[in-house]
Enzyme design. Structure first.
Site, PDB file in Angstrom:
ATOM      1  N   ARG A  57       0.871  -1.177   0.000  1.00  6.38           N
ATOM      2  CA  ARG A  57       0.000   0.000   0.000  1.00  6.38           C
ATOM      3  C   ARG A  57       0.896   1.211   0.000  1.00  6.38           C
ATOM      4  NH1 ARG A  57      -4.202  -0.044   4.699  1.00  6.38           N
ATOM      5  NH2 ARG A  57      -2.313  -0.148   5.923  1.00  6.38           N
ATOM      6  N   GLY A  58       0.703   2.106  -0.968  1.00  4.72           N
ATOM      7  CA  GLY A  58       1.481   3.343  -0.937  1.00  4.72           C
ATOM      8  C   GLY A  58       1.151   4.064   0.355  1.00  4.72           C
ATOM      9  N   CYS A  59       2.144   4.671   0.968  1.00  9.20           N
ATOM     10  CA  CYS A  59       1.847   5.421   2.185  1.00  9.20           C
ATOM     11  C   CYS A  59       0.967   6.601   1.817  1.00  9.20           C
ATOM     12  CB  CYS A  59       3.127   5.937   2.807  1.00  9.20           C
ATOM     13  SG  CYS A  59       3.965   4.655   3.684  1.00  9.20           S
ATOM     14  N   VAL A  60       0.154   7.061   2.740  1.00  4.61           N
ATOM     15  CA  VAL A  60      -0.703   8.201   2.433  1.00  4.61           C
ATOM     16  C   VAL A  60      -0.153   9.465   3.086  1.00  4.61           C
ATOM     17  CG1 VAL A  60      -2.829   6.984   1.995  1.00  4.61           C
ATOM     18  CG2 VAL A  60      -2.185   7.536   4.322  1.00  4.61           C
ATOM     19  N   THR A  98      -4.219   6.971  -2.711  1.00  2.00           N
ATOM     20  CA  THR A  98      -3.922   5.588  -2.341  1.00  2.00           C
ATOM     21  C   THR A  98      -5.153   4.773  -1.960  1.00  2.00           C
ATOM     22  OG1 THR A  98      -3.442   6.495  -0.181  1.00  2.00           O
ATOM     23  CG2 THR A  98      -1.559   5.937  -1.574  1.00  2.00           C
TER      24      THR A  98
END
Lengths: 105, 403
Positions: free
Chosen positions: A102-105, B178
Protein backbone atom coordinates in the site's frame (compact mmCIF):
# COMPACT_ATOMS: atom_id res chain seq x y z
CA UNK A 1 -11.74 -11.87 -2.74
CA UNK A 2 -11.67 -14.97 -4.95
CA UNK A 3 -10.16 -18.43 -4.74
CA UNK A 4 -7.80 -19.60 -7.47
CA UNK A 5 -5.64 -22.68 -7.85
CA UNK A 6 -1.90 -22.13 -7.90
CA UNK A 7 0.57 -25.01 -8.21
CA UNK A 8 -2.32 -27.37 -7.54
CA UNK A 9 -3.48 -25.70 -4.30
CA UNK A 10 -6.52 -23.42 -3.87
CA UNK A 11 -5.57 -20.02 -2.41
CA UNK A 12 -7.36 -16.75 -1.69
CA UNK A 13 -6.36 -13.78 -3.82
CA UNK A 14 -7.58 -10.19 -4.22
CA UNK A 15 -8.89 -8.66 -7.47
CA UNK A 16 -5.36 -8.23 -8.79
CA UNK A 17 -4.18 -11.73 -7.86
CA UNK A 18 -2.22 -10.91 -4.68
CA UNK A 19 -2.32 -13.68 -2.08
CA UNK A 20 -4.24 -12.67 1.03
CA UNK A 21 -2.70 -15.26 3.33
CA UNK A 22 1.10 -15.28 2.98
CA UNK A 23 1.25 -18.59 4.89
CA UNK A 24 -0.51 -20.33 1.98
CA UNK A 25 2.38 -19.49 -0.34
CA UNK A 26 4.96 -21.92 -1.73
CA UNK A 27 7.94 -21.30 -4.03
CA UNK A 28 6.21 -23.29 -6.76
CA UNK A 29 3.29 -20.84 -6.61
CA UNK A 30 5.82 -18.02 -6.96
CA UNK A 31 7.26 -19.63 -10.06
CA UNK A 32 3.81 -20.07 -11.56
CA UNK A 33 2.84 -16.45 -10.87
CA UNK A 34 6.15 -15.27 -12.36
CA UNK A 35 5.44 -17.18 -15.56
CA UNK A 36 1.96 -15.62 -15.85
CA UNK A 37 3.62 -12.22 -15.44
CA UNK A 38 6.00 -12.95 -18.31
CA UNK A 39 9.09 -13.96 -16.32
CA UNK A 40 10.00 -17.39 -17.68
CA UNK A 41 12.58 -18.35 -15.09
CA UNK A 42 13.25 -16.87 -11.67
CA UNK A 43 17.01 -16.47 -11.20
CA UNK A 44 18.97 -16.22 -7.97
CA UNK A 45 18.79 -12.39 -8.26
CA UNK A 46 14.99 -12.56 -8.54
CA UNK A 47 14.82 -14.74 -5.45
CA UNK A 48 17.11 -12.39 -3.53
CA UNK A 49 14.53 -9.63 -4.02
CA UNK A 50 11.48 -11.85 -3.48
CA UNK A 51 12.87 -13.39 -0.28
CA UNK A 52 13.85 -9.96 1.00
CA UNK A 53 10.34 -8.58 0.37
CA UNK A 54 8.72 -11.54 2.02
CA UNK A 55 10.98 -11.48 5.04
CA UNK A 56 10.44 -7.72 5.51
CA UNK A 57 6.69 -8.17 5.26
CA UNK A 58 6.61 -11.06 7.73
CA UNK A 59 8.92 -9.23 10.17
CA UNK A 60 7.32 -5.78 10.04
CA UNK A 61 3.81 -6.23 8.63
CA UNK A 62 4.53 -3.94 5.68
CA UNK A 63 6.15 -4.57 2.32
CA UNK A 64 9.06 -2.23 1.54
CA UNK A 65 8.53 0.54 -1.01
CA UNK A 66 10.59 0.48 -4.16
CA UNK A 67 12.90 3.11 -2.75
CA UNK A 68 13.47 1.11 0.40
CA UNK A 69 13.99 -1.97 -1.74
CA UNK A 70 16.66 -0.17 -3.78
CA UNK A 71 18.43 0.94 -0.60
CA UNK A 72 18.31 -2.27 1.39
CA UNK A 73 17.76 -5.36 -0.77
CA UNK A 74 21.25 -5.30 -2.26
CA UNK A 75 19.81 -4.83 -5.76
CA UNK A 76 19.81 -1.30 -7.25
CA UNK A 77 16.59 0.17 -8.68
CA UNK A 78 17.83 -0.02 -12.28
CA UNK A 79 18.42 -3.76 -11.94
CA UNK A 80 15.12 -4.20 -10.09
CA UNK A 81 13.38 -2.91 -13.22
CA UNK A 82 15.37 -5.29 -15.39
CA UNK A 83 14.38 -8.21 -13.19
CA UNK A 84 10.74 -7.21 -12.68
CA UNK A 85 9.72 -4.97 -15.59
CA UNK A 86 6.90 -2.44 -15.06
CA UNK A 87 6.90 -2.33 -11.27
CA UNK A 88 9.36 -4.30 -9.15
CA UNK A 89 7.79 -3.69 -5.73
CA UNK A 90 4.34 -4.82 -6.84
CA UNK A 91 5.46 -7.76 -8.93
CA UNK A 92 7.96 -9.09 -6.38
CA UNK A 93 5.28 -8.83 -3.68
CA UNK A 94 2.84 -10.74 -5.85
CA UNK A 95 5.31 -13.51 -6.70
CA UNK A 96 6.41 -13.62 -3.06
CA UNK A 97 2.84 -14.25 -1.93
CA UNK A 98 2.33 -11.14 0.20
CA UNK A 99 -0.47 -8.55 -0.09
CA UNK A 100 -0.12 -5.63 -2.51
CA UNK A 101 2.14 -2.94 -1.04
CA UNK A 102 0.00 0.00 0.00
CA UNK A 103 1.48 3.34 -0.94
CA UNK A 104 1.85 5.42 2.19
CA UNK A 105 -0.70 8.20 2.43
CA UNK B 1 3.09 18.76 30.32
CA UNK B 2 3.42 22.11 32.12
CA UNK B 3 -0.28 21.95 32.89
CA UNK B 4 0.07 18.42 34.27
CA UNK B 5 3.32 18.66 36.14
CA UNK B 6 3.89 22.38 36.73
CA UNK B 7 7.40 23.66 37.43
CA UNK B 8 8.74 20.24 38.44
CA UNK B 9 9.11 19.42 34.74
CA UNK B 10 11.79 21.04 32.66
CA UNK B 11 10.85 21.22 28.99
CA UNK B 12 13.47 22.11 26.39
CA UNK B 13 12.74 22.50 22.69
CA UNK B 14 15.78 22.19 20.42
CA UNK B 15 15.59 23.40 16.85
CA UNK B 16 18.16 24.26 14.22
CA UNK B 17 16.34 27.47 13.27
CA UNK B 18 13.80 29.86 14.68
CA UNK B 19 11.36 29.92 11.77
CA UNK B 20 8.07 28.05 12.03
CA UNK B 21 6.24 27.73 8.73
CA UNK B 22 2.50 27.21 8.31
CA UNK B 23 3.12 24.65 5.60
CA UNK B 24 -0.45 24.27 4.24
CA UNK B 25 -0.14 27.80 2.85
CA UNK B 26 2.93 26.91 0.76
CA UNK B 27 0.40 25.72 -1.83
CA UNK B 28 -0.97 29.25 -2.28
CA UNK B 29 2.40 31.02 -2.63
CA UNK B 30 3.10 30.09 -6.30
CA UNK B 31 -0.27 31.57 -7.32
CA UNK B 32 0.44 34.86 -5.55
CA UNK B 33 -2.43 34.23 -3.13
CA UNK B 34 -0.24 34.36 -0.04
CA UNK B 35 3.04 36.19 0.57
CA UNK B 36 5.92 33.94 1.69
CA UNK B 37 6.70 36.13 4.73
CA UNK B 38 3.15 35.93 6.01
CA UNK B 39 3.32 32.16 6.61
CA UNK B 40 6.40 32.22 8.85
CA UNK B 41 6.66 33.16 12.51
CA UNK B 42 9.42 32.76 15.12
CA UNK B 43 9.25 29.37 16.83
CA UNK B 44 10.31 30.89 20.15
CA UNK B 45 7.20 33.11 20.17
CA UNK B 46 4.86 30.12 19.85
CA UNK B 47 6.06 28.49 23.06
CA UNK B 48 4.50 29.16 26.40
CA UNK B 49 6.36 30.56 29.36
CA UNK B 50 8.38 27.90 31.13
CA UNK B 51 9.38 26.11 27.94
CA UNK B 52 13.00 26.72 27.04
CA UNK B 53 13.91 27.20 23.39
CA UNK B 54 17.43 26.26 22.30
CA UNK B 55 18.89 26.91 18.88
CA UNK B 56 21.13 24.05 17.90
CA UNK B 57 21.61 21.28 15.41
CA UNK B 58 21.28 17.74 16.67
CA UNK B 59 24.16 15.49 15.68
CA UNK B 60 22.83 12.23 17.12
CA UNK B 61 20.79 10.71 19.90
CA UNK B 62 22.35 8.15 22.18
CA UNK B 63 19.37 6.27 23.55
CA UNK B 64 21.53 3.99 25.72
CA UNK B 65 22.73 7.06 27.64
CA UNK B 66 19.54 9.15 27.37
CA UNK B 67 21.53 11.92 25.73
CA UNK B 68 21.11 14.22 22.76
CA UNK B 69 24.41 15.31 21.21
CA UNK B 70 24.45 18.69 19.50
CA UNK B 71 26.82 19.68 16.71
CA UNK B 72 29.69 21.47 18.49
CA UNK B 73 29.91 18.97 21.32
CA UNK B 74 27.22 20.12 23.73
CA UNK B 75 25.09 17.36 25.25
CA UNK B 76 21.54 17.43 26.62
CA UNK B 77 20.47 14.64 28.97
CA UNK B 78 16.78 13.66 29.06
CA UNK B 79 14.28 11.55 30.98
CA UNK B 80 11.85 11.55 28.06
CA UNK B 81 12.66 12.49 24.49
CA UNK B 82 10.10 13.47 21.85
CA UNK B 83 11.44 13.43 18.31
CA UNK B 84 9.55 15.89 16.13
CA UNK B 85 12.24 16.58 13.57
CA UNK B 86 9.94 16.16 10.57
CA UNK B 87 10.62 15.10 7.02
CA UNK B 88 13.27 16.69 4.82
CA UNK B 89 13.28 17.30 1.08
CA UNK B 90 15.97 15.37 -0.80
CA UNK B 91 15.89 16.75 -4.37
CA UNK B 92 19.56 15.89 -4.88
CA UNK B 93 18.74 12.17 -4.55
CA UNK B 94 17.04 12.21 -7.95
CA UNK B 95 19.56 12.24 -10.77
CA UNK B 96 19.52 15.53 -12.65
CA UNK B 97 16.75 17.19 -10.67
CA UNK B 98 18.97 19.87 -9.12
CA UNK B 99 21.13 20.12 -12.29
CA UNK B 100 20.48 22.45 -15.25
CA UNK B 101 17.09 24.12 -15.11
CA UNK B 102 16.63 23.81 -11.33
CA UNK B 103 15.22 27.16 -10.26
CA UNK B 104 14.62 28.17 -13.92
CA UNK B 105 12.23 25.57 -15.38
CA UNK B 106 12.09 23.06 -12.50
CA UNK B 107 10.91 23.95 -8.99
CA UNK B 108 9.39 22.63 -5.81
CA UNK B 109 6.87 24.52 -3.73
CA UNK B 110 7.41 22.28 -0.69
CA UNK B 111 9.79 24.88 0.79
CA UNK B 112 9.29 28.61 1.38
CA UNK B 113 12.18 29.56 -0.94
CA UNK B 114 11.06 27.08 -3.61
CA UNK B 115 7.46 28.29 -3.50
CA UNK B 116 8.61 31.92 -3.75
CA UNK B 117 10.77 31.28 -6.81
CA UNK B 118 8.04 29.18 -8.46
CA UNK B 119 5.71 32.12 -7.94
CA UNK B 120 7.98 34.26 -10.12
CA UNK B 121 8.17 31.56 -12.79
CA UNK B 122 4.38 31.19 -12.82
CA UNK B 123 4.07 34.93 -13.29
CA UNK B 124 6.11 34.67 -16.48
CA UNK B 125 4.53 31.42 -17.72
CA UNK B 126 2.97 31.74 -21.15
CA UNK B 127 1.52 28.27 -21.62
CA UNK B 128 2.93 24.88 -22.60
CA UNK B 129 3.27 21.69 -20.59
CA UNK B 130 3.03 22.05 -16.85
CA UNK B 131 4.09 18.79 -15.21
CA UNK B 132 3.52 18.11 -11.51
CA UNK B 133 5.69 15.16 -10.48
CA UNK B 134 5.69 13.21 -7.23
CA UNK B 135 9.07 11.46 -7.35
CA UNK B 136 8.08 8.85 -4.75
CA UNK B 137 6.07 8.47 -1.58
CA UNK B 138 5.99 9.07 1.35
CA UNK B 139 5.64 12.85 1.09
CA UNK B 140 4.29 15.55 3.37
CA UNK B 141 0.63 15.97 2.50
CA UNK B 142 0.01 13.47 -0.30
CA UNK B 143 -2.90 15.45 -1.70
CA UNK B 144 -1.11 18.78 -2.04
CA UNK B 145 0.11 17.86 -5.56
CA UNK B 146 -3.54 17.33 -6.60
CA UNK B 147 -4.44 20.68 -5.11
CA UNK B 148 -1.60 22.23 -7.08
CA UNK B 149 -3.09 20.78 -10.29
CA UNK B 150 -6.60 22.03 -9.43
CA UNK B 151 -5.36 25.52 -8.57
CA UNK B 152 -3.22 25.65 -11.72
CA UNK B 153 -6.32 24.87 -13.77
CA UNK B 154 -8.17 27.74 -12.08
CA UNK B 155 -5.22 30.15 -12.27
CA UNK B 156 -4.51 29.43 -15.94
CA UNK B 157 -8.17 29.90 -16.86
CA UNK B 158 -8.21 33.21 -15.05
CA UNK B 159 -5.20 34.38 -17.07
CA UNK B 160 -6.54 33.05 -20.36
CA UNK B 161 -3.73 30.48 -20.65
CA UNK B 162 -5.59 27.25 -19.94
CA UNK B 163 -6.23 26.42 -23.60
CA UNK B 164 -2.53 26.81 -24.31
CA UNK B 165 -1.49 24.60 -21.37
CA UNK B 166 -1.52 20.89 -20.72
CA UNK B 167 -1.46 19.99 -17.03
CA UNK B 168 0.03 16.57 -16.28
CA UNK B 169 0.23 14.83 -12.92
CA UNK B 170 3.01 12.21 -13.01
CA UNK B 171 2.60 10.02 -9.93
CA UNK B 172 4.14 6.77 -8.70
CA UNK B 173 0.70 5.72 -7.41
CA UNK B 174 -1.71 3.74 -9.57
CA UNK B 175 -4.28 6.53 -9.39
CA UNK B 176 -5.01 9.93 -7.90
CA UNK B 177 -4.83 8.69 -4.30
CA UNK B 178 -3.92 5.59 -2.34
CA UNK B 179 -7.41 4.70 -1.08
CA UNK B 180 -10.01 3.40 -3.57
CA UNK B 181 -13.13 5.52 -2.92
CA UNK B 182 -11.23 8.83 -2.75
CA UNK B 183 -8.99 7.77 -5.67
CA UNK B 184 -12.08 7.23 -7.83
CA UNK B 185 -13.74 10.51 -6.86
CA UNK B 186 -10.57 12.58 -7.13
CA UNK B 187 -9.75 10.82 -10.42
CA UNK B 188 -13.12 11.93 -11.79
CA UNK B 189 -12.45 15.49 -10.66
CA UNK B 190 -9.06 15.50 -12.42
CA UNK B 191 -10.72 14.20 -15.56
CA UNK B 192 -13.45 16.82 -15.38
CA UNK B 193 -10.79 19.51 -15.19
CA UNK B 194 -8.86 17.90 -18.08
CA UNK B 195 -5.79 17.22 -15.98
CA UNK B 196 -3.88 14.27 -17.42
CA UNK B 197 -2.65 11.60 -15.01
CA UNK B 198 0.46 9.58 -15.81
CA UNK B 199 0.07 6.81 -13.23
CA UNK B 200 2.73 4.41 -11.90
CA UNK B 201 5.43 6.76 -13.14
CA UNK B 202 8.52 5.93 -11.06
CA UNK B 203 10.84 8.86 -11.78
CA UNK B 204 14.38 7.69 -12.46
CA UNK B 205 16.04 10.90 -13.64
CA UNK B 206 15.43 14.41 -14.87
CA UNK B 207 17.10 15.85 -17.96
CA UNK B 208 16.92 19.57 -17.28
CA UNK B 209 18.49 20.59 -20.57
CA UNK B 210 16.06 18.63 -22.74
CA UNK B 211 13.26 19.28 -20.19
CA UNK B 212 12.30 15.63 -19.89
CA UNK B 213 11.37 13.31 -17.04
CA UNK B 214 12.52 9.71 -17.43
CA UNK B 215 10.97 6.83 -15.53
CA UNK B 216 12.78 3.65 -14.51
CA UNK B 217 10.66 1.70 -17.00
CA UNK B 218 11.84 4.03 -19.79
CA UNK B 219 8.83 6.27 -20.25
CA UNK B 220 9.43 9.97 -20.97
CA UNK B 221 7.45 13.09 -20.15
CA UNK B 222 8.31 16.45 -21.73
CA UNK B 223 7.78 19.62 -19.74
CA UNK B 224 8.05 23.36 -20.09
CA UNK B 225 7.59 23.91 -16.38
CA UNK B 226 8.27 21.15 -13.85
CA UNK B 227 6.80 21.27 -10.37
CA UNK B 228 8.58 18.51 -8.51
CA UNK B 229 7.71 17.01 -5.17
CA UNK B 230 11.14 15.58 -4.34
CA UNK B 231 11.96 12.49 -2.31
CA UNK B 232 11.47 12.89 1.42
CA UNK B 233 13.55 11.43 4.22
CA UNK B 234 13.97 11.83 7.96
CA UNK B 235 16.36 14.29 9.58
CA UNK B 236 20.05 13.43 8.97
CA UNK B 237 20.79 12.86 12.70
CA UNK B 238 18.45 9.84 12.66
CA UNK B 239 20.86 7.83 10.55
CA UNK B 240 23.65 8.53 13.06
CA UNK B 241 21.46 7.45 15.99
CA UNK B 242 21.68 3.73 16.51
CA UNK B 243 18.40 1.89 15.87
CA UNK B 244 16.18 4.97 15.94
CA UNK B 245 15.04 5.13 12.30
CA UNK B 246 14.08 3.04 9.30
CA UNK B 247 15.95 2.96 5.98
CA UNK B 248 14.47 6.34 4.98
CA UNK B 249 15.36 7.98 8.30
CA UNK B 250 11.87 7.99 9.81
CA UNK B 251 11.56 7.07 13.50
CA UNK B 252 10.28 3.55 13.99
CA UNK B 253 7.41 3.75 16.50
CA UNK B 254 4.47 1.68 17.64
CA UNK B 255 1.71 2.99 15.32
CA UNK B 256 -0.84 3.18 18.16
CA UNK B 257 1.25 4.33 21.17
CA UNK B 258 3.92 6.36 19.27
CA UNK B 259 6.64 4.94 21.53
CA UNK B 260 9.92 4.38 19.69
CA UNK B 261 11.03 0.79 19.19
CA UNK B 262 14.58 1.90 20.06
CA UNK B 263 13.86 2.87 23.69
CA UNK B 264 10.81 3.11 25.96
CA UNK B 265 11.50 6.73 26.96
CA UNK B 266 11.65 7.95 23.37
CA UNK B 267 8.50 8.98 21.48
CA UNK B 268 7.97 10.54 18.08
CA UNK B 269 5.28 12.67 16.49
CA UNK B 270 4.29 14.08 13.12
CA UNK B 271 6.11 13.55 9.85
CA UNK B 272 9.22 12.33 11.68
CA UNK B 273 7.56 8.95 12.34
CA UNK B 274 7.23 5.91 10.11
CA UNK B 275 3.51 5.38 10.81
CA UNK B 276 1.46 4.51 7.71
CA UNK B 277 -0.78 7.55 7.65
CA UNK B 278 -0.57 11.02 6.16
CA UNK B 279 2.53 13.08 7.03
CA UNK B 280 0.31 16.14 7.45
CA UNK B 281 -0.22 18.61 10.26
CA UNK B 282 -3.66 17.35 11.30
CA UNK B 283 -2.11 13.97 12.05
CA UNK B 284 0.47 15.53 14.37
CA UNK B 285 -2.35 17.35 16.13
CA UNK B 286 -4.33 14.14 16.72
CA UNK B 287 -1.15 12.29 17.74
CA UNK B 288 -0.37 14.94 20.34
CA UNK B 289 -3.25 13.75 22.49
CA UNK B 290 -2.00 10.16 22.56
CA UNK B 291 1.54 11.36 23.12
CA UNK B 292 0.64 13.53 26.11
CA UNK B 293 -1.31 10.72 27.76
CA UNK B 294 1.36 8.13 27.08
CA UNK B 295 4.25 10.17 28.43
CA UNK B 296 2.25 10.57 31.60
CA UNK B 297 1.64 6.80 31.72
CA UNK B 298 5.29 6.11 31.06
CA UNK B 299 6.45 8.39 33.87
CA UNK B 300 3.96 6.75 36.26
CA UNK B 301 5.15 3.27 35.24
CA UNK B 302 1.76 2.41 33.74
CA UNK B 303 0.84 0.63 30.55
CA UNK B 304 0.60 2.87 27.48
CA UNK B 305 -2.65 3.56 25.65
CA UNK B 306 -2.96 2.28 22.11
CA UNK B 307 -5.16 5.22 21.26
CA UNK B 308 -3.76 6.70 18.06
CA UNK B 309 -5.79 5.31 15.15
CA UNK B 310 -4.02 7.01 12.22
CA UNK B 311 -6.64 9.76 12.08
CA UNK B 312 -6.02 12.30 9.32
CA UNK B 313 -8.24 15.15 8.25
CA UNK B 314 -7.43 17.38 5.31
CA UNK B 315 -9.00 20.04 3.16
CA UNK B 316 -8.35 19.69 -0.57
CA UNK B 317 -8.47 23.00 -2.39
CA UNK B 318 -10.05 22.39 -5.81
CA UNK B 319 -10.02 25.90 -7.32
CA UNK B 320 -12.79 28.41 -8.04
CA UNK B 321 -13.24 29.03 -4.28
CA UNK B 322 -14.18 25.43 -3.56
CA UNK B 323 -12.59 22.65 -1.55
CA UNK B 324 -13.43 19.22 -0.27
CA UNK B 325 -12.62 17.50 2.98
CA UNK B 326 -11.12 14.08 3.71
CA UNK B 327 -11.37 12.28 7.05
CA UNK B 328 -9.71 8.86 7.43
CA UNK B 329 -7.49 6.62 9.56
CA UNK B 330 -5.41 3.42 9.41
CA UNK B 331 -8.48 1.25 8.77
CA UNK B 332 -11.15 3.52 7.33
CA UNK B 333 -10.58 5.13 3.96
CA UNK B 334 -11.96 8.62 3.15
CA UNK B 335 -15.72 8.41 2.56
CA UNK B 336 -18.46 10.85 1.59
CA UNK B 337 -20.65 12.28 4.35
CA UNK B 338 -20.95 15.21 6.74
CA UNK B 339 -18.41 16.52 9.29
CA UNK B 340 -18.09 17.05 12.22
CA UNK B 341 -21.80 16.63 13.06
CA UNK B 342 -23.40 13.53 11.45
CA UNK B 343 -26.08 14.52 8.90
CA UNK B 344 -25.62 18.23 9.64
CA UNK B 345 -22.01 19.02 8.90
CA UNK B 346 -21.69 21.86 8.14
CA UNK B 347 -18.66 20.53 6.26
CA UNK B 348 -19.09 18.02 3.43
CA UNK B 349 -16.78 15.04 3.12
CA UNK B 350 -15.35 14.07 -0.26
CA UNK B 351 -17.60 16.53 -2.09
CA UNK B 352 -16.67 19.99 -3.38
CA UNK B 353 -18.20 22.88 -1.49
CA UNK B 354 -17.61 26.58 -0.89
CA UNK B 355 -17.82 26.08 2.85
CA UNK B 356 -14.97 23.58 2.81
CA UNK B 357 -12.89 26.23 1.01
CA UNK B 358 -13.75 28.81 3.66
CA UNK B 359 -12.89 26.19 6.26
CA UNK B 360 -9.46 25.74 4.72
CA UNK B 361 -8.81 29.47 4.78
CA UNK B 362 -10.15 29.91 8.30
CA UNK B 363 -7.88 27.13 9.48
CA UNK B 364 -4.87 29.46 9.22
CA UNK B 365 -6.11 31.47 12.18
CA UNK B 366 -7.14 28.38 14.14
CA UNK B 367 -3.65 26.99 13.62
CA UNK B 368 -1.73 29.92 15.10
CA UNK B 369 -4.25 30.77 17.82
CA UNK B 370 -5.74 27.42 18.89
CA UNK B 371 -3.60 24.50 17.74
CA UNK B 372 -0.09 25.76 18.41
CA UNK B 373 -0.90 27.10 21.90
CA UNK B 374 -2.30 23.63 22.69
CA UNK B 375 -6.02 24.43 22.86
CA UNK B 376 -8.64 22.00 21.63
CA UNK B 377 -10.86 22.54 18.61
CA UNK B 378 -14.48 22.01 19.67
CA UNK B 379 -16.35 18.98 18.17
CA UNK B 380 -13.23 17.47 16.59
CA UNK B 381 -11.94 14.36 18.34
CA UNK B 382 -8.53 12.79 18.04
CA UNK B 383 -10.06 9.47 16.98
CA UNK B 384 -12.00 9.06 13.76
CA UNK B 385 -15.80 8.87 14.09
CA UNK B 386 -17.82 6.67 11.73
CA UNK B 387 -21.10 8.52 12.35
CA UNK B 388 -21.96 10.78 9.41
CA UNK B 389 -20.01 8.72 6.87
CA UNK B 390 -21.57 6.88 3.94
CA UNK B 391 -20.20 3.35 4.17
CA UNK B 392 -22.21 2.00 1.24
CA UNK B 393 -19.27 2.55 -1.12
CA UNK B 394 -16.95 0.32 0.88
CA UNK B 395 -15.90 -3.09 -0.34
CA UNK B 396 -16.56 -6.04 1.99
CA UNK B 397 -13.19 -5.94 3.74
CA UNK B 398 -14.09 -3.17 6.17
CA UNK B 399 -16.35 -5.11 8.48
CA UNK B 400 -15.74 -4.74 12.17
CA UNK B 401 -15.04 -1.03 12.06
CA UNK B 402 -16.84 0.80 14.80
CA UNK B 403 -16.88 4.35 15.96
Amino acid sequence: MTTVTLAGTPVEVDDEGFLQKPEQWTREMGEEMARSAGIEKLTERHWQVIDFMRKTYLDTGAAPSMRALGKTSGVAIKELYELFPKGPAKLAAKIGGIPKPRGCV
Amino acid sequence: MRRRYGAETEITVVDRDNRHVYQPDLLFVPFGLVAPDSICRPRSKQLRRGVEFRLGKVERVETEKNTVHLVGGETLPYDVLIVASGAELLPEETEGLTGPGWGATAFTYYSVEGAASLSKAMEGFEGGRLVVNIVDVPIKCPIAPLEFCFLSDWWLQKRGLRKKTEIVLATPLDGAFTKPVAARMLGELLEKKKILVEAEFATGRVDGEARKLHSWDEREIDYDLLVSIPLHGGSPFVESSNGLGDELGFIVVDPNTLQAKAAPNVFAIGDATNVPTSKAGAVAHFQAETLGENIQHFLAGEELEKSFDGHANCFIETGFSKALLLDFNYDVEPLPGKFPLPGIGPMSLLKESRLDHLGKLAFRKLYWHLLLPGRRIPLISAQLKMAGKDTSLLSSTKEGVTG
